[in-house]
Design a protein around this motif. Structure first.
Motif, mmCIF file in Angstrom:
data_model
loop_
_atom_site.group_PDB
_atom_site.id
_atom_site.type_symbol
_atom_site.label_atom_id
_atom_site.label_comp_id
_atom_site.label_asym_id
_atom_site.label_seq_id
_atom_site.Cartn_x
_atom_site.Cartn_y
_atom_site.Cartn_z
ATOM 1 N N ALA A 204 0.823 -1.209 0.000
ATOM 2 C CA ALA A 204 0.000 0.000 0.000
ATOM 3 C C ALA A 204 0.860 1.262 0.000
ATOM 4 O O ALA A 204 1.848 1.360 0.731
ATOM 5 N N GLU A 205 0.462 2.218 -0.802
ATOM 6 C CA GLU A 205 1.115 3.523 -0.870
ATOM 7 C C GLU A 205 0.142 4.653 -0.551
ATOM 8 O O GLU A 205 0.555 5.787 -0.317
ATOM 9 N N LEU A 206 -1.132 4.339 -0.540
ATOM 10 C CA LEU A 206 -2.182 5.306 -0.260
ATOM 11 C C LEU A 206 -3.171 4.634 0.694
ATOM 12 O O LEU A 206 -3.792 3.640 0.343
ATOM 13 N N LEU A 207 -3.268 5.144 1.914
ATOM 14 C CA LEU A 207 -4.102 4.547 2.951
ATOM 15 C C LEU A 207 -5.422 5.310 3.026
ATOM 16 O O LEU A 207 -5.428 6.514 3.299
ATOM 17 N N VAL A 208 -6.528 4.620 2.784
ATOM 18 C CA VAL A 208 -7.846 5.262 2.754
ATOM 19 C C VAL A 208 -8.618 4.841 4.004
ATOM 20 O O VAL A 208 -8.795 3.644 4.256
ATOM 21 N N ILE A 209 -9.104 5.847 4.747
ATOM 22 C CA ILE A 209 -9.732 5.588 6.043
ATOM 23 C C ILE A 209 -11.062 6.331 6.131
ATOM 24 O O ILE A 209 -11.103 7.509 6.510
ATOM 25 N N PRO A 210 -12.175 5.702 5.780
ATOM 26 C CA PRO A 210 -13.483 6.319 6.016
ATOM 27 C C PRO A 210 -13.806 6.242 7.506
ATOM 28 O O PRO A 210 -13.410 5.290 8.188
ATOM 29 N N ALA A 211 -14.518 7.243 8.018
ATOM 30 C CA ALA A 211 -14.756 7.274 9.459
ATOM 31 C C ALA A 211 -16.054 7.991 9.804
ATOM 32 O O ALA A 211 -16.563 8.808 9.035
ATOM 33 N N GLY A 212 -16.540 7.645 11.004
ATOM 34 C CA GLY A 212 -17.605 8.389 11.668
ATOM 35 C C GLY A 212 -17.062 8.792 13.027
ATOM 36 O O GLY A 212 -17.574 8.362 14.056
ATOM 37 N N TRP A 213 -16.015 9.594 13.043
ATOM 38 C CA TRP A 213 -15.242 9.917 14.248
ATOM 39 C C TRP A 213 -15.942 11.018 15.043
ATOM 40 O O TRP A 213 -16.325 12.043 14.485
ATOM 41 N N PRO A 214 -16.090 10.851 16.358
ATOM 42 C CA PRO A 214 -16.787 11.869 17.160
ATOM 43 C C PRO A 214 -15.994 13.167 17.288
ATOM 44 O O PRO A 214 -14.759 13.151 17.385
ATOM 45 N N ALA A 215 -16.709 14.283 17.313
ATOM 46 C CA ALA A 215 -16.073 15.592 17.420
ATOM 47 C C ALA A 215 -15.274 15.742 18.711
ATOM 48 O O ALA A 215 -14.250 16.426 18.739
ATOM 49 N N ARG A 216 -15.720 15.099 19.786
ATOM 50 C CA ARG A 216 -15.029 15.278 21.070
ATOM 51 C C ARG A 216 -13.628 14.671 21.073
ATOM 52 O O ARG A 216 -12.834 14.968 21.979
ATOM 53 N N ARG A 217 -13.318 13.845 20.085
ATOM 54 C CA ARG A 217 -11.965 13.290 19.994
ATOM 55 C C ARG A 217 -11.301 13.687 18.671
ATOM 56 O O ARG A 217 -10.481 12.951 18.123
ATOM 57 N N ARG A 218 -11.623 14.873 18.190
ATOM 58 C CA ARG A 218 -11.103 15.303 16.885
ATOM 59 C C ARG A 218 -9.580 15.431 16.887
ATOM 60 O O ARG A 218 -8.923 15.145 15.876
ATOM 61 N N GLY B 180 -27.290 11.590 18.638
ATOM 62 C CA GLY B 180 -26.731 12.420 19.692
ATOM 63 C C GLY B 180 -25.230 12.577 19.664
ATOM 64 O O GLY B 180 -24.652 13.195 20.562
ATOM 65 N N VAL B 181 -24.562 12.042 18.636
ATOM 66 C CA VAL B 181 -23.099 12.108 18.555
ATOM 67 C C VAL B 181 -22.690 13.077 17.450
ATOM 68 O O VAL B 181 -22.923 12.815 16.262
ATOM 69 N N GLU B 182 -22.093 14.186 17.843
ATOM 70 C CA GLU B 182 -21.590 15.148 16.860
ATOM 71 C C GLU B 182 -20.356 14.577 16.177
ATOM 72 O O GLU B 182 -19.450 14.050 16.831
ATOM 73 N N GLN B 183 -20.321 14.676 14.845
ATOM 74 C CA GLN B 183 -19.211 14.140 14.073
ATOM 75 C C GLN B 183 -18.077 15.152 13.941
ATOM 76 O O GLN B 183 -18.304 16.360 13.942
ATOM 77 N N ALA B 184 -16.867 14.641 13.817
ATOM 78 C CA ALA B 184 -15.687 15.507 13.798
ATOM 79 C C ALA B 184 -15.546 16.298 12.509
ATOM 80 O O ALA B 184 -14.994 17.403 12.515
ATOM 81 N N GLY B 185 -16.021 15.723 11.376
ATOM 82 C CA GLY B 185 -15.694 16.375 10.110
ATOM 83 C C GLY B 185 -14.184 16.383 9.948
ATOM 84 O O GLY B 185 -13.493 15.405 10.228
ATOM 85 N N HIS B 186 -13.656 17.527 9.479
ATOM 86 C CA HIS B 186 -12.210 17.722 9.362
ATOM 87 C C HIS B 186 -11.537 16.562 8.632
ATOM 88 O O HIS B 186 -10.505 16.032 9.099
ATOM 89 N N SER B 187 -12.113 16.155 7.518
ATOM 90 C CA SER B 187 -11.451 15.156 6.677
ATOM 91 C C SER B 187 -10.066 15.668 6.302
ATOM 92 O O SER B 187 -9.844 16.875 6.178
ATOM 93 N N LEU B 188 -9.133 14.741 6.109
ATOM 94 C CA LEU B 188 -7.735 15.103 5.907
ATOM 95 C C LEU B 188 -7.124 14.387 4.716
ATOM 96 O O LEU B 188 -7.432 13.218 4.458
#
Length: 275
Positions: A172-186, A215-223
């Protein structure tokens, strides 16, 4: 390579069917991209556990065996074909033939053909939610696309560096990570995405959902992070499209200029090394 990350607002006031149609339209609009990436469980919401069973669907197989396409797979395959893009369609709730649920990522080619699926290995929840409702994957998955090799991981996987080293060892040379990461742990989201890029000297495309569900706010901030750990692009907190031009040759140059991986002494053995 031109990559577009679609940071989808997952709002439970919008039906799964409506969001599926809307996201398919967004994918079709990315016809100038080579690779399009969606977030984790965008069709239902990563924390909407009560919806998992109702919206679980079969997943196609790459071994030639006939299997029905679920509604999300069908819509994403058609959208990829219409846009002529490689599509990492984020993940969906898969219902396996034996009834087991999995958090499963799907990759489709520019002709709409299904290429690979990845069942999330590390399930989040600490004895509740996904951790008890879903089975764990057990396969390291890479996908060869023009000019590079993609390594697949999902959300909570980001906290387990050994998975990413295995992906790198598999090419692998390109790591793709889809997520539903909570905002409180951004801050963890940003830190770990950059760390996985630095330690593996690979691009990281980390695509998170936006909005609030269950009830879980998402982090957004895709990178998008380059192999040296520099952030090439970062999203905000709302729905948006993040598009970046990548240089696949930068991976090889970085690994050649700073050959740290060859000095590794502990951990997993390289596939091409023998005792």
């Amino acid at each position: 390579m031109r990559a577009s990350l679609l940071q989808i607002d997952v709002n439970q006031q919008e039906s799964v069917e409506s969001r599926r149609e809307r996201v398919a339209s967004l994918v079709r609009a990315q016809s100038d991209a080579d690779l399009v990436v969606l977030p984790e469980l965008w069709h239902v919401g990563a924390f909407a556990y009560e919806s998992f069973t109702d919206h679980a669907e079969p997943v196609p197989t790459a071994d030639g065996a006939e299997a029905p396409l679920g509604p999300t797979s069908e819509a994403m395959a058609a959208a990829a074909a219409d846009a002529r893009v490689w599509l990492h369609a984020g993940s969906i709730v898969e219902k396996a033939p034996d009834g087991t649920l999995f958090n499963t990522s799907l990759v489709f080619g520019p002709d709409g053909a299904f290429h690979r699926s990845y069942r999330k290995i590390h399930r989040f929840g600490f004895d509740k939610g996904e951790a008890v409702m879903m089975g764990a994957g057990d396969e390291i998955v890479t996908v060869g696309v023009p000019d590079t090799v993609i390594g697949l991981a999902t959300c909570y996987d980001l906290r387990f560096p050994e998975l990413f080293r295995r992906l790198t060892m598999a090419g692998a040379e390109l790591l793709v990570i889809p997520a539903g990461w909570p905002a409180r742990r951004r801050e963890h989201w940003t830190l770990l995405s950059r760390a996985r890029a630095v330690e593996n000297q690979a691009y990281v495309l980390a695509c998170c959902s936006a909005g609030t569900h269950s009830g879980v706010e998402q982090a957004g901030h895709s990178l998008v992070v380059d192999p040296w750990g520099e952030v090439l692009a970062e999203g905000g907190t709302g729905e948006e499209v993040l598009t970046v031009q990548l240089d696949p040759e930068r991976v090889a140059r970085t690994r050649e200029d700073f050959p740290a991986q060859r000095d590794r002494m502990l951990g997993l053995p390289d596939p091409d090394r023998r005792p």
